[in-house]
Design an enzyme around this catalytic site. Structure first.
Site, PDB file in Angstrom:
ATOM      1  N   ASP A 241     -12.251  27.552  28.054  1.00 32.12           N
ATOM      2  CA  ASP A 241     -11.443  26.339  28.086  1.00 32.12           C
ATOM      3  C   ASP A 241     -12.339  25.177  27.671  1.00 32.12           C
ATOM      4  OD1 ASP A 241      -9.199  24.719  28.617  1.00 32.12           O
ATOM      5  OD2 ASP A 241      -9.991  24.202  30.586  1.00 32.12           O
TER       6      ASP A 241
ATOM      7  N   ARG B 219      -8.980  33.089  23.748  1.00 31.72           N
ATOM      8  CA  ARG B 219      -8.187  32.324  24.720  1.00 31.72           C
ATOM      9  C   ARG B 219      -6.705  32.557  24.488  1.00 31.72           C
ATOM     10  NH1 ARG B 219      -8.057  27.127  27.400  1.00 31.72           N
ATOM     11  NH2 ARG B 219      -6.032  27.107  28.425  1.00 31.72           N
TER      12      ARG B 219
ATOM     13  N   ARG C 164      -8.943  32.264  32.078  1.00 36.08           N
ATOM     14  CA  ARG C 164      -9.160  32.069  30.646  1.00 36.08           C
ATOM     15  C   ARG C 164     -10.585  32.456  30.266  1.00 36.08           C
ATOM     16  NH1 ARG C 164      -7.824  26.072  32.202  1.00 36.08           N
ATOM     17  NH2 ARG C 164      -6.770  27.379  33.716  1.00 36.08           N
TER      18      ARG C 164
ATOM     19  N   ILE D  96     -11.241   6.733  -6.102  1.00 32.73           N
ATOM     20  CA  ILE D  96     -12.467   6.174  -5.539  1.00 32.73           C
ATOM     21  C   ILE D  96     -12.432   6.241  -4.014  1.00 32.73           C
ATOM     22  CG2 ILE D  96     -13.105   4.745  -7.500  1.00 32.73           C
ATOM     23  CD1 ILE D  96     -11.800   2.356  -6.166  1.00 32.73           C
TER      24      ILE D  96
ATOM     25  N   ASP E 168     -12.110  21.001  27.007  1.00 30.38           N
ATOM     26  CA  ASP E 168     -11.310  19.779  27.091  1.00 30.38           C
ATOM     27  C   ASP E 168     -12.131  18.592  26.596  1.00 30.38           C
ATOM     28  OD1 ASP E 168      -8.933  20.803  28.193  1.00 30.38           O
ATOM     29  OD2 ASP E 168      -9.837  20.836  30.194  1.00 30.38           O
TER      30      ASP E 168
ATOM     31  N   PHE F 154     -14.762  30.021  38.504  1.00 34.81           N
ATOM     32  CA  PHE F 154     -15.089  29.544  37.160  1.00 34.81           C
ATOM     33  C   PHE F 154     -16.578  29.253  37.036  1.00 34.81           C
ATOM     34  CE2 PHE F 154     -10.608  28.894  36.589  1.00 34.81           C
ATOM     35  CZ  PHE F 154     -10.421  28.856  35.214  1.00 34.81           C
TER      36      PHE F 154
ATOM     37  N   LEU G  23      -2.552  15.042  23.005  1.00 35.84           N
ATOM     38  CA  LEU G  23      -3.903  14.658  23.398  1.00 35.84           C
ATOM     39  C   LEU G  23      -3.886  13.367  24.201  1.00 35.84           C
ATOM     40  CD1 LEU G  23      -6.953  15.193  23.173  1.00 35.84           C
ATOM     41  CD2 LEU G  23      -6.946  13.828  21.078  1.00 35.84           C
TER      42      LEU G  23
ATOM     43  N   GLU H  29     -10.602   8.414 -18.483  1.00 35.23           N
ATOM     44  CA  GLU H  29     -11.585   7.920 -17.513  1.00 35.23           C
ATOM     45  C   GLU H  29     -12.639   8.979 -17.215  1.00 35.23           C
ATOM     46  OE1 GLU H  29      -9.724   4.941 -14.453  1.00 35.23           O
ATOM     47  OE2 GLU H  29      -8.407   6.703 -14.581  1.00 35.23           O
TER      48      GLU H  29
ATOM     49  N   PRO I 131      -8.892   9.034  28.108  1.00 37.04           N
ATOM     50  CA  PRO I 131      -9.667  10.010  28.863  1.00 37.04           C
ATOM     51  C   PRO I 131      -8.778  11.117  29.448  1.00 37.04           C
ATOM     52  CG  PRO I 131     -10.305   7.776  29.452  1.00 37.04           C
ATOM     53  CD  PRO I 131      -9.068   7.663  28.619  1.00 37.04           C
TER      54      PRO I 131
END
Length: 275
Positions: free
Chosen positions: A213, A201, A210, A72, A215, A172, A229, A21, A232
């Protein structure tokens, strides 16, 4: 969404598992469905407002003929990602690749793969409370933009916020991003984790200090419940340091769990904090 369809484009190429091929080649039939907003092009009759399908055909031909693949499936994946990355106006692509002369010792019409890929909109929060905080946030934005599968569309103002939780630590600096990406959620998580590690981290203390970070807050309108995970993000509706910058760049982004927009969640959080 509107579509441009290129149907049954025939290209002779050398893909297949067997050596014969790759040496002799065979015809492949490609159909591409391109999801594009065509209204402005239709109203203005301006080629710049749409996608030139002749260019798309040329791109497909290059991918089909410049490299040999065993599967393919791999060809279709390469075509879809290449087209999505090259053309901003194309938001989704469906690729069908038929192999009518596949090495099957039976009577058949054709063998084909049919896949659909799209650009996804995701929202990320970024934060730092060690060292050069602004530098770390800028590093996150820069690293995301360097990834060919990610485009940073919007960056919020960085805001100073008090730390969350009971650990005594510095304030932060927080912000939010809107990105467009070809990654699925788990692959995107791997990318942001690598960026965090690149910033030094270390996950030593829960809700602790930290350098960086990142998210994943929202991913299209998907709800994902995995061990590593949750989308939301499970705490986002309770966090002013998330909702304030997110509301700045995406007030009408939709939270599929609460059935509310970011603006609605932010207003509700402010109301509750005043009680």
């Amino acid at each position: 969404m509107d579509k441009i369809v290129i149907k049954d484009l025939e290209i002779y190429a050398n893909h297949g598992v067997f050596a014969s091929e790759k040496q002799n080649g065979q015809p492949f039939i490609i159909t591409a469905e391109l999801s594009v907003d065509l209204k402005e092009a239709g109203v203005t009759d301006d080629l710049e407002k749409t996608v030139n399908y002749a260019d798309i055909c040329a791109d497909i031909n290059v991918i089909m003929t410049e490299q040999n693949y065993d599967l393919i499936e791999a060809v279709a994946e390469n075509i879809s990602s290449t087209i999505l990355l090259k053309y901003d106006k194309i938001k989704e692509i469906r690729i069908i690749i038929s192999k009518p002369e596949a090495p099957i010792d039976m009577v058949f019409d054709t063998v084909y793969v049919d896949l659909t890929r799209k650009k996804h909109i995701a929202y990320l929060s970024i934060g730092s409370n060690l060292g050069d905080k602004e530098g770390y946030l800028d590093y996150a934005v820069d690293q995301l933009n360097k990834d060919e599968y990610i485009k940073v569309n919007k960056v919020s103002t960085y805001i100073v916020t008090k730390p969350y939780g009971d650990v005594e630590q510095d304030d932060f600096l927080n912000g939010c991003l809107e990105i467009e990406t070809l990654y699925d959620p788990m692959d995107l998580l791997a990318v942001v984790n690598d960026i965090e590690q690149g910033a030094g981290r270390k996950r030593l203390i829960h809700w602790g200090p930290r350098t960086l970070d990142i998210d994943i807050l929202l991913y299209d309108r998907e709800i994902i419940m995995e061990e590593k995970l949750i989308i939301p993000h499970i705490e986002m509706a309770k966090r002013q340091f998330v909702l304030e910058p997110l509301n700045e760049i995406a007030p009408y982004a939709y939270h599929p769990g609460y059935n509310k927009t970011v603006m609605e969640l932010f207003e509700l959080l402010k109301e509750n904090s005043m009680e």
